[in-house]
Design a protein around this motif. Structure first.
Motif, short mmCIF file in Angstrom:
data_model
loop_
_atom_site.label_atom_id
_atom_site.label_comp_id
_atom_site.label_asym_id
_atom_site.label_seq_id
_atom_site.Cartn_x
_atom_site.Cartn_y
_atom_site.Cartn_z
N GLU A 168 0.83 -1.21 0.00
CA GLU A 168 0.00 0.00 0.00
C GLU A 168 0.86 1.26 0.00
O GLU A 168 0.40 2.33 -0.37
N GLU A 169 2.11 1.15 0.46
CA GLU A 169 3.01 2.30 0.54
C GLU A 169 3.77 2.54 -0.76
O GLU A 169 4.58 3.44 -0.85
N ARG A 170 3.51 1.72 -1.78
CA ARG A 170 4.19 1.89 -3.06
C ARG A 170 3.23 2.53 -4.05
O ARG A 170 2.02 2.32 -3.99
N ILE A 171 3.77 3.30 -4.95
CA ILE A 171 2.94 3.93 -5.98
C ILE A 171 2.74 2.91 -7.10
O ILE A 171 3.68 2.50 -7.76
N THR A 172 1.49 2.49 -7.26
CA THR A 172 1.15 1.55 -8.33
C THR A 172 0.16 2.19 -9.30
O THR A 172 -0.03 1.69 -10.40
N SER A 173 -0.45 3.27 -8.90
CA SER A 173 -1.47 3.92 -9.72
C SER A 173 -0.84 4.73 -10.85
O SER A 173 -0.03 5.62 -10.62
N ARG A 174 -1.24 4.43 -12.07
CA ARG A 174 -0.74 5.15 -13.24
C ARG A 174 -1.14 6.63 -13.15
O ARG A 174 -0.38 7.52 -13.52
N LYS A 175 -2.33 6.88 -12.61
CA LYS A 175 -2.82 8.25 -12.47
C LYS A 175 -1.92 9.07 -11.54
O LYS A 175 -1.56 10.21 -11.85
N LEU A 176 -1.52 8.47 -10.43
CA LEU A 176 -0.63 9.16 -9.49
C LEU A 176 0.76 9.36 -10.09
O LEU A 176 1.37 10.41 -9.91
N PRO A 232 -1.79 5.30 3.30
CA PRO A 232 -0.57 5.76 3.97
C PRO A 232 -0.25 7.21 3.65
O PRO A 232 -0.65 7.73 2.61
N GLN A 233 0.46 7.87 4.56
CA GLN A 233 0.76 9.30 4.38
C GLN A 233 1.97 9.53 3.49
O GLN A 233 2.27 10.67 3.15
N ALA A 234 2.66 8.47 3.11
CA ALA A 234 3.77 8.59 2.17
C ALA A 234 3.77 7.37 1.27
O ALA A 234 3.64 6.25 1.74
N LYS A 235 3.89 7.63 -0.04
CA LYS A 235 3.96 6.54 -1.02
C LYS A 235 5.24 6.73 -1.82
O LYS A 235 5.64 7.86 -2.09
N VAL A 236 5.86 5.62 -2.20
CA VAL A 236 7.16 5.70 -2.85
C VAL A 236 7.19 4.89 -4.14
O VAL A 236 6.49 3.89 -4.29
N LEU A 237 8.01 5.37 -5.07
CA LEU A 237 8.27 4.68 -6.34
C LEU A 237 9.78 4.68 -6.50
O LEU A 237 10.43 5.70 -6.24
N VAL A 238 10.35 3.55 -6.92
CA VAL A 238 11.79 3.44 -7.10
C VAL A 238 12.06 3.15 -8.57
O VAL A 238 11.43 2.28 -9.16
#
Length: 134
Positions: A12-20, A53-59
């Motif tokens: 849930e803390e990872r960015i998976t949404s293409r829109k985001l 979550p209050q922070a989402k991350v993409l690597v």
């Protein structure tokens, strides 16, 4: 390190949404900062739900920097681990902003591998600078 704090990195803390992702990279409201060899692009957005979550991350590690997947995966693992151990720096700051979440992208810029302690130092530096700006 404080007792009772979970040093985890859930899906849930990872960015998976293409829109985001589009909003983060093409939206125009995002900011960036660099601590070579890591660049961080971030954007503060409205929280969609209370359990988000209050922070989402993409690597991201480009194939242009490392042709071999083994090396790209090593760097991604180092970036994720460094974020996981130090995300509390940003999360503590976000406690004062309950209706907001921050989307972060950690992007690798160098053609060389670095040791894990060095990578963690750069990621921590970026997270501290981000928490000061929020």
């Amino acid at each position: 390190m404080q007792a009772g704090r979970a040093f985890t990195l859930k899906k849930e803390e990872r960015i998976t949404s293409r829109k985001l992702m589009d909003k983060l990279f093409n939206g125009g409201g995002s900011r960036a900062m660099t601590s070579f060899p890591v660049r961080m692009v971030y954007l503060e957005v409205e929280r969609e739900s209370e359990d988000e979550p209050q922070a989402k991350v993409l690597v991201s590690v480009s194939k242009r920097h490392f042709k071999r997947a083994v090396k790209r995966n090593r760097v991604k693992r180092q970036l994720r681990e460094a974020y996981r151990k130090n995300k509390h720096i940003v999360l503590d700051r976000m406690q004062t902003r309950p209706g907001r979440t921050v989307a972060l992208a950690l992007i690798w810029l160098d053609n060389n591998l670095h040791d894990t302690a060095n990578v963690e130092g750069h990621v921590r530096n970026l997270l501290v600078r981000l928490s000061e700006k929020l």
